[in-house]
Design an enzyme around this catalytic site. Structure first.
Site, PDB file in Angstrom:
ATOM      1  N   ARG A 148      23.166  29.673   8.505  1.00 29.68           N
ATOM      2  CA  ARG A 148      24.002  30.861   7.314  1.00 29.68           C
ATOM      3  C   ARG A 148      23.484  32.572   8.260  1.00 29.68           C
ATOM      4  NH1 ARG A 148      23.316  27.396   4.860  1.00 29.68           N
ATOM      5  NH2 ARG A 148      20.835  26.815   5.652  1.00 29.68           N
ATOM      6  N   THR A 149      21.737  32.796   8.842  1.00 31.34           N
ATOM      7  CA  THR A 149      21.359  34.041   9.051  1.00 31.34           C
ATOM      8  C   THR A 149      21.534  33.951  10.251  1.00 31.34           C
ATOM      9  OG1 THR A 149      19.555  33.667   7.610  1.00 31.34           O
ATOM     10  CG2 THR A 149      19.749  35.024   9.754  1.00 31.34           C
ATOM     11  N   LYS A 177       8.265  28.612  27.628  1.00 28.59           N
ATOM     12  CA  LYS A 177       7.166  28.469  28.982  1.00 28.59           C
ATOM     13  C   LYS A 177       5.972  29.378  28.569  1.00 28.59           C
ATOM     14  CE  LYS A 177      11.177  28.136  32.594  1.00 28.59           C
ATOM     15  NZ  LYS A 177      12.393  28.930  33.203  1.00 28.59           N
ATOM     16  N   ARG A 198      14.738  36.014  14.117  1.00 28.63           N
ATOM     17  CA  ARG A 198      14.150  34.771  13.770  1.00 28.63           C
ATOM     18  C   ARG A 198      12.322  34.278  13.890  1.00 28.63           C
ATOM     19  NH1 ARG A 198      16.500  30.719   8.850  1.00 28.63           N
ATOM     20  NH2 ARG A 198      16.347  33.555   8.173  1.00 28.63           N
ATOM     21  N   HIS A 226      12.032  38.425   4.712  1.00 31.31           N
ATOM     22  CA  HIS A 226      13.762  38.534   5.332  1.00 31.31           C
ATOM     23  C   HIS A 226      14.175  39.670   4.332  1.00 31.31           C
ATOM     24  CE1 HIS A 226      16.983  36.475   6.538  1.00 31.31           C
ATOM     25  NE2 HIS A 226      16.355  34.798   5.993  1.00 31.31           N
TER      26      HIS A 226
END
Length: 455
Positions: A148-149, A177, A198, A226
């Site tokens: 969703r986000t 890496k 995120r 959030h």
């Protein structure tokens, strides 16, 4: 004339990119002057009015500049802790001199209301904004999976006429890496105009913001914050109830690790007349720092209960959350707690006819599918509103001249955050920055974990 003459003592910035020179050594005084210069020369006439100019004038005249500046939102986050001064002289990087969204308090209530009004206008007439970000690029930097986000951000930018680049997980980027968050955002700043990040580690977006040359939006950091989900929740509540004040809100499920709950509590605590009911198992209670730092200082009536049925009758909003398997280190504990709450028809009968049920999604088994057709079930509409509010946020962030103050605290000898999920343990070059709460109590600025110093 006197006002203009006074403000000319500090030369104006021609753009947000020139803010470092403006702020250096002058703190909030310079911020106020910058705002007045914009107002006087009518460079952005729609964003200023006589009252704002008058408020800024009081700031700029000799006196307690930094204290007064906070009253008209020159620096919504940093100047809440008024008098700390300008951080530029301490060597912080240029990410300090633009606007970021790291936690819900980075916007003042007034700015938040404007943003939500814009989101509501976009919801009604999305076509009117189809070229608002033409030629702009959004970077989606997702270090953990999201549906969703991430898709909501991408759809928002595409609907605004912009384009999108980025990565959907850490293992398909140079992060695999060993590249640091700081280096990643430096590179991305060369290619994009704004970034949404995120990350599973708490404090990572704040870290990125300090080194970024473009605005950074926190799209979720571990179990911490959030803020864009909070904006989604607020727009949904506003649309459903017509207000964000004088509401009784129940939060149910995983209140310990649920970053959406933490962010929404922070946001709703700023509106008068609200009451909170925290519904959870003992093991997943709302964190103590949220009660002590947010709920109690705002004098919000609250209750902590373990039974959903006993709370249903009086709620205006029920905010359901899932028990998050990915936040548990003990699989056995998750198995024991995962079915703690299930919202079904018998429980819904106990609720008000105009109650709204929200959920940040994804759901597992905490809301029965049979309830999806109930007019009080708002969670799928809520997901769509998330796109509208992110469209409003992107437009807003790309057009703000104000800045976000990052890292207001300092290091203390021997002080190390005890939260194993804090970004400071992974990127060890970070300063161990804490805010002193008095009585030898410190709070990590990256993840809000508290530490009692021993003498």
């Amino acid at each position: 004339h006197t006002l203009q003459k006074h403000c000319q003592k500090i030369k104006p910035a021609r753009s947000s990119r020139a803010l470092p020179a403006l702020y250096k050594g002058k703190g909030a005084h310079a911020a106020a002057c910058f705002k007045i210069r914009n107002a006087l020369y009518n460079r952005r006439p729609a964003r200023y009015n006589v009252q704002e100019i008058a408020a800024a004038r009081q700031t700029c005249l000799p006196g307690e500049c930094e204290v007064q500046a906070g009253k008209h939102g020159v620096s919504p986050r940093g100047l809440q802790q008024a008098g700390r001064g300008c951080r530029a002289r301490e060597g912080f990087l240029e990410g300090m001199y633009m606007r970021h969204l790291i936690d819900p308090l980075d916007f003042t209530v007034e700015e938040l209301d404007r943003l939500l009004r814009l989101g509501e206008d976009i919801r009604r007439e999305p076509g009117a904004y189809s070229e608002s970000c033409k030629g702009k690029k959004l970077a989606t930097l997702f270090y953990e999976p999201s549906t969703r986000t991430r898709l909501s951000f991408e759809a928002a930018m595409l609907n605004l006429g912009g384009s999108v680049l980025g990565f959907p997980s850490a293992n398909v980027s140079s992060v695999s890496k060993g590249e640091s968050v700081a280096d990643t955002i430096r590179i991305v700043s060369c290619y994009a105009d704004i970034a949404a990040m995120r990350h599973p580690l708490e404090g990572a977006p704040m870290r990125a913001a300090r080194f970024s040359r473009i605005p950074v939006i926190n799209a979720g950091d571990g179990g911490h914050q959030h803020p864009t989900q909070t904006l989604t929740d607020l727009l949904t509540i506003l649309t459903r109830r017509g207000r964000l004040s004088h509401l009784k809100i129940g939060f149910c499920g995983d209140l310990k690790y649920g970053r959406t709950v933490h962010s929404l509590v922070n946001a709703l605590a700023r509106y008068e007349g609200n009451e909170f009911v925290f519904i959870s198992p003992e093991e997943l209670r709302v964190p103590g720092h949220l009660i002590e730092n947010v709920v109690k200082p705002a004098h919000i009536p609250y209750a902590e209960v373990t039974g959903l049925e006993e709370a249903m009758a009086d709620l205006d909003i029920l905010y359901m959350t899932r028990i998050q398997k990915e936040r548990f280190t003990d699989a056995g504990e998750y198995e024991r707690l995962k079915g703690s709450y299930v919202l079904d028809m018998p429980k819904m009968v106990l609720g008000k006819a105009d109650m709204a049920v929200l959920h940040p999604l994804p759901r597992v088994d905490e809301i029965e599918v049979a309830l999806d057709e109930d007019p009080r079930a708002m969670y799928f509409k809520q997901a769509k509103y998330g796109m509208y509010v992110r469209m409003a946020l992107i437009i807003t962030m790309l057009n703000l001249d104000t800045h976000t103050t990052l890292l207001r605290g300092k290091t203390f000898p021997g002080a190390v955050c005890k939260n194993p999920n804090c970004i400071t343990h992974t990127e060890t070059y970070l300063p161990k920055s804490f805010i002193s709460l008095g009585n030898s109590l410190l709070e990590c600025e990256f993840c809000n974990e508290r530490l009692l110093m021993e003498h």
